[in-house]
Every structure is written in C-alpha cells, then in structure tokens.
Write an enzyme that holds these catalytic residues in place. Sequence first.
Site, PDB file in Angstrom:
ATOM      1  N   ARG A 258      -8.708  34.309  42.359  1.00  0.00           N
ATOM      2  CA  ARG A 258     -10.063  34.015  41.878  1.00  0.00           C
ATOM      3  C   ARG A 258     -10.985  33.566  43.010  1.00  0.00           C
ATOM      4  O   ARG A 258     -12.202  33.730  42.924  1.00  0.00           O
ATOM      5  CB  ARG A 258     -10.017  32.995  40.733  1.00  0.00           C
TER       6      ARG A 258
ATOM      7  N   GLU B 100       5.555  21.573  41.895  1.00  0.00           N
ATOM      8  CA  GLU B 100       6.225  20.553  41.091  1.00  0.00           C
ATOM      9  C   GLU B 100       7.751  20.705  41.257  1.00  0.00           C
ATOM     10  O   GLU B 100       8.474  19.743  41.452  1.00  0.00           O
ATOM     11  CB  GLU B 100       5.804  20.739  39.634  1.00  0.00           C
TER      12      GLU B 100
END
Length: 171
Positions: free
Chosen positions: A58, A95
């Site tokens: 994006r 994570e």
Amino acid sequence: MGLETWIRDVPDFPKKGIIFKDITPLIGSAEGLREAVETLRRRYAGRGIEKIVAVESRGFIFGAALAYALGVGFVPVRKPGKLPSATIREEYALEYGTDAIEMHRDALEPGQKVLVLDDVLATGGTLAATCRLVQALGGEIVEVATLIELCFLNGRAKLGNLPYYSVIQVR
Ligand code: AMP
C-alpha cells in the site's frame, strides 16, 4: 472533508483483535486520493528530496503518486524474492518469528536525500527496517512519513531519532 472520513475500520482483519485501517475508500475517491497526496506534496515540496522509498504494497500507491507530484524517483521495498536484480536485506521481529524486506543494491546513491513512506505506522518494525536499508546504501533520510499513525502502538519509538510525520493520528 477530513481524510479520516475515507478510512474504514475493519474489525478482526487479518486476525481477531486487529482493527484494520482500510484505505480503499480513500484511494477510490478522486477527492480523497488527491487530498492525501496533496497534503504530502505540500509538506515535502522544496525540501530537496531526491527519492521516495516506499514499502510494499500500500505504500506504493501513495509513494508513486507523491514521487510523480514532486518530480522525483521512486524506490520499491519488497518482501524477499520479489525484486529481480541484486538486493540488500533487513530482518525485523514479528510477534512470532521474523520477517524480512529487500531493496535493490543500486536503488540509491550515497548522500541522496530520501523520504521513507508507508500507509500505516503500527509497531514500526517494517519502517525501522526500511530505514536501515536506506542507511546501508548511504541514503540520507529527510523524514519518515505515513498516512496513518496508530499512536497506541508507539511505533515512533522504533524510529529512534529520525524525524517522523503522520497525516492522521489514531489514538
Ligand atoms: P508495523 O507493525 O508498523 O511493522 O506494520 C507493518 C505493516 O502492516 C505496515 O506496512 C502497515 O501497512 C500494516 N498494518 C499494520 N497494522 C495495520 C492496521 N491496523 N491497519 C492497516 N494496516 C496495518
């Protein structure tokens, strides 16, 4: 109209607990897209920027439009294995585990003035790694910018002393 009005919150995408900031209504609006790119153009015109370095995928939308508006070149930063010529790579923590991004080795010349751009600053890992790529090639980072900053994740901290700007702050 404020640019926020074109950002759509999509709960639990791509996984539970994440509120995804969907920019497709903004880029789908002639007015929204122009206002977003114009806001960035006004900030960066006359700052001596020579390249926009933007992150897949994006970031490419705003990065390419802004590069055109400023009359400068565009450098894509991509996931591993996507760029065809010789690359440099940076890893960053997720994570669970790590991810990596790449840039062409010949994308920048030492001393070139660079704006680093993406759509969203979340934890900051991606943009921090992008800045390391730019610095590895000797690029001079004028500023790091995103359209949206998720302030509660404090991604700014990962950017250290680099100047940072966001158009929209989500608190
Ligand atoms: P970061 O955690 O800052 O490394 O973000 C990684 C990438 O994920 C960025 O390029 C963002 O475009 C995207 N991203 C992370 N969180 C969100 C979110 N809540 N909404 C939309 N995009 C996100």
